[in-house]
Design an enzyme around this catalytic site. Structure first.
Site, PDB file in Angstrom:
ATOM      1  N   GLU A  47      36.764 -65.948  56.297  1.00 36.07           N
ATOM      2  CA  GLU A  47      36.331 -67.291  56.256  1.00 36.07           C
ATOM      3  C   GLU A  47      37.099 -68.158  55.765  1.00 36.07           C
ATOM      4  OE1 GLU A  47      33.728 -67.424  52.707  1.00 36.07           O
ATOM      5  OE2 GLU A  47      32.316 -68.955  53.503  1.00 36.07           O
ATOM      6  N   ASN A 110      30.714 -74.588  58.010  1.00 39.62           N
ATOM      7  CA  ASN A 110      31.754 -73.594  57.914  1.00 39.62           C
ATOM      8  C   ASN A 110      31.490 -72.470  58.988  1.00 39.62           C
ATOM      9  OD1 ASN A 110      32.787 -71.250  56.792  1.00 39.62           O
ATOM     10  ND2 ASN A 110      31.994 -71.369  54.754  1.00 39.62           N
ATOM     11  N   LYS A 128      28.054 -70.596  59.772  1.00 37.65           N
ATOM     12  CA  LYS A 128      27.312 -70.086  58.574  1.00 37.65           C
ATOM     13  C   LYS A 128      25.825 -70.740  58.327  1.00 37.65           C
ATOM     14  CE  LYS A 128      28.637 -68.933  53.732  1.00 37.65           C
ATOM     15  NZ  LYS A 128      29.712 -68.698  53.026  1.00 37.65           N
ATOM     16  N   GLU A 148      29.453 -75.241  48.506  1.00 44.55           N
ATOM     17  CA  GLU A 148      29.421 -75.183  49.890  1.00 44.55           C
ATOM     18  C   GLU A 148      28.126 -76.025  50.277  1.00 44.55           C
ATOM     19  OE1 GLU A 148      29.858 -71.673  52.393  1.00 44.55           O
ATOM     20  OE2 GLU A 148      30.488 -70.722  50.339  1.00 44.55           O
ATOM     21  N   CYS A 197      30.611 -64.359  55.266  1.00 46.55           N
ATOM     22  CA  CYS A 197      30.620 -64.301  53.688  1.00 46.55           C
ATOM     23  C   CYS A 197      28.895 -64.092  53.293  1.00 46.55           C
ATOM     24  CB  CYS A 197      31.169 -65.769  53.021  1.00 46.55           C
ATOM     25  SG  CYS A 197      31.461 -65.198  51.342  1.00 46.55           S
ATOM     26  N   ASN A 222      35.162 -65.376  51.217  1.00 43.10           N
ATOM     27  CA  ASN A 222      35.868 -65.776  50.133  1.00 43.10           C
ATOM     28  C   ASN A 222      34.755 -65.507  48.943  1.00 43.10           C
ATOM     29  OD1 ASN A 222      38.329 -67.682  50.566  1.00 43.10           O
ATOM     30  ND2 ASN A 222      36.800 -67.809  52.313  1.00 43.10           N
TER      31      ASN A 222
END
Lengths: 347, 347
Positions: A47, A110, A128, A148, A197, A222
């Site tokens: 990612e 993302n 994502k 995020e 993730c 991550n």
């Protein structure tokens, strides 16, 4: 018939805040060359592979923030990153690459792309869906953020499974297996899906992909190793927190691979960024019965490769997890009917 | 504040085909007395606890088949079983009991009831939704069948979480914890849900319960240990098959407890029925972070008890698995929109 593919997770170690993208891309190419030597056909990168994991920082300057994003519609033409796609095409290797995407209308996502080495084209893009973390930074300036929800919008493509041409045909040519498996004959190219993730912790995501027949789910991550404030203020020693993070990461990958009867490939961005922010390793390839086939032994750049046989999925897909025979959608209404928790009335 | 409860799984070993229900009930009462000695407040018994696991047999006589079922609306008044409920009331212990239920209109269900020891009432009834196995017996007369789809209808109650009064109040009295946990104050009685056996492999079931705030999921199981035909005709040694069955059972319980941020209590009917049909043990209590608190050490009658603190669930429910903040129901449509697999078009 067996349907063998040689796949790999390309784990990427520490990337510091000031690292140049083109230097990081050279590390990715080095891993790609190792893959080529091992006749790997599909490589999954982490990612947000191209930079340090910047959502841990509260970045107020738009100009600075933009440096961590790729801009425009086509990542394969991004000057710093193009050499990786060129090498993938030259070696006929499919790759999954995660990166921070800034769309022409200014939205941040993302994102991961699936690039086909044989055709030189992006076959699928995923954004994502399950963004963890917060919008507002912690008040404590010493805290490690997880922003995020501030920097990205939730993915707007949903979970679209897709077929990757060429992979199995080559694998079958290389295979020396003679045992017939009629159930998979004529099933065509393998069906794939991408997660990123935190998505891996949400069985809904795995289910939507495998309701489309997905045979391999691929994701980078991550994942903080010893950020104690993420553990609810409980006192947990850094080593213990790291062990716990690895335990959860492995647990959800193994269990979801089993419960959704698919293989999975996970690639970590890991190590000690800037000498102080630790991310767990643990990149791995997991079978559809939930067993780990191969896993990383380090917290640095490392290729984790294995040959897998997609015919193994049929056991789960046709028996224990035969959705058509066993699922009872009339009892699942709340899953799509409500987002949050609604508790029963107090007695 | 902490919300402690002492709970137990009551694992039940071999029960042969001709065993009398009243004798089996005496074994259950013996386990209940052990629970009372240990000040356990909630005991979970297995699936179809009262007889051998008869769906492994192709039973053609309705009269013979009916012997394995409890008839009528109220299991607590069933002459053979009433002594167990009377003892539970006498000791103020809540119990979950799994049994084969025949309704007055002739329908068969694989059922569990939750009986409150303090009130002497059935608080909730659950009927198994995910029935494994087949309708038609195998042609090979030596094969071990799994005929749940023949003998039972899929449960028609869905997954209804419920509150169990009294459990936490008692636990708090016993607790010596002084640390405050404001987030759980005034939340009232614990929220519970029942699954049965195969349901535990389906994350949809866990999600529907935890969308109602469930804090403990409770289930019994009868899981074949070395029935090799269930492994897709693959040659797997009996010991290997048993290890695999235990691995999967544990994996889904740990991962689903974590991903749904709830405790779980599982109770096995296990051992070697009729000296030849093996069922795995592995009864256990698992925390909301996915760790095993206590587990069975035998394949026979065994009480597996532990004190758990429901306040621990808040970590998962309010952070990583805060449904309201992180779930994206707009991407989950296929989960309720289709039962079986629909593959992408062939390219």
């Amino acid at each position: 018939m067996s349907r063998k593919i040689k796949v790999a997770a390309a784990q990427v170690g520490a990337v510091d805040l000031g690292a140049l993208k083109k230097d990081t891309v050279q590390r990715l190419i080095k891993l790609l060359h190792q893959a080529a030597e091992q006749k790997v056909q599909l490589v999954v990168y982490p990612e947000c592979t191209l930079t340090t994991f910047f959502p841990r920082h509260f970045i107020q300057s738009q100009e600075e923030l933009d440096k961590y994003f790729e801009h425009g519609e086509d990542i394969t033409q991004s000057p710093d990153v193009k050499p990786l796609f060129d090498e993938a095409k030259a070696h006929d290797i499919d790759i999954v690459l995660g990166y921070a995407e800034r769309t022409p209308d200014g939205m941040g996502y993302n994102t991961s792309v699936y690039f086909s080495g044989s055709t030189g084209k992006v076959l699928s893009k995923y954004r994502k869906v399950h963004l963890p973390g917060r919008v507002e930074p912690f008040e404590d300036p010493a805290a490690t953020n997880q922003l995020e929800k501030r920097y990205f919008k939730p993915g707007n493509y949903g979970f679209q499974a897709f077929r990757a041409p060429g992979l199995v045909k080559d694998a079958v040519k290389k295979s020396t297996t003679t045992k017939a498996d009629e159930s998979t004959e004529g099933k065509g190219d393998p069906i794939l899906g991408m997660l990123i993730c935190n998505d891996r912790r949400w069985p809904e995501a795995w289910r939507v992909y495998t309701l489309q027949g997905a045979e391999i789910l691929m994701f980078g991550y991550n994942t903080g190793g010893h950020m104690s404030h993420l553990w609810g203020g409980k006192s947990m020693a850094p080593e213990e927190a790291e062990k716990e993070a690895l335990f959860h990461s492995r647990l959800v990958q193994q269990a979801n691979s089993y419960m959704h009867a698919c293989f999975s490939i996970s690639a970590a961005r890991c190590g000690l960024d800037d000498g102080k922010y630790h991310l767990i390793g643990g990149s791995s390839i997991v079978r559809s019965e939930g067993h780990v086939v191969a896993e990383a032994g380090t917290d640095g750049d490392e290729l984790v490769a294995a040959e897998i046989d997609l015919a193994e999925c049929r056991q789960g897909k046709e028996r224990t997890f035969n959705y058509g025979k066993h699922r009872r959608v009339e009892t699942y209404g709340l899953i799509t009917g409500q987002t949050g928790v609604v508790e029963p009335e107090l007695l």
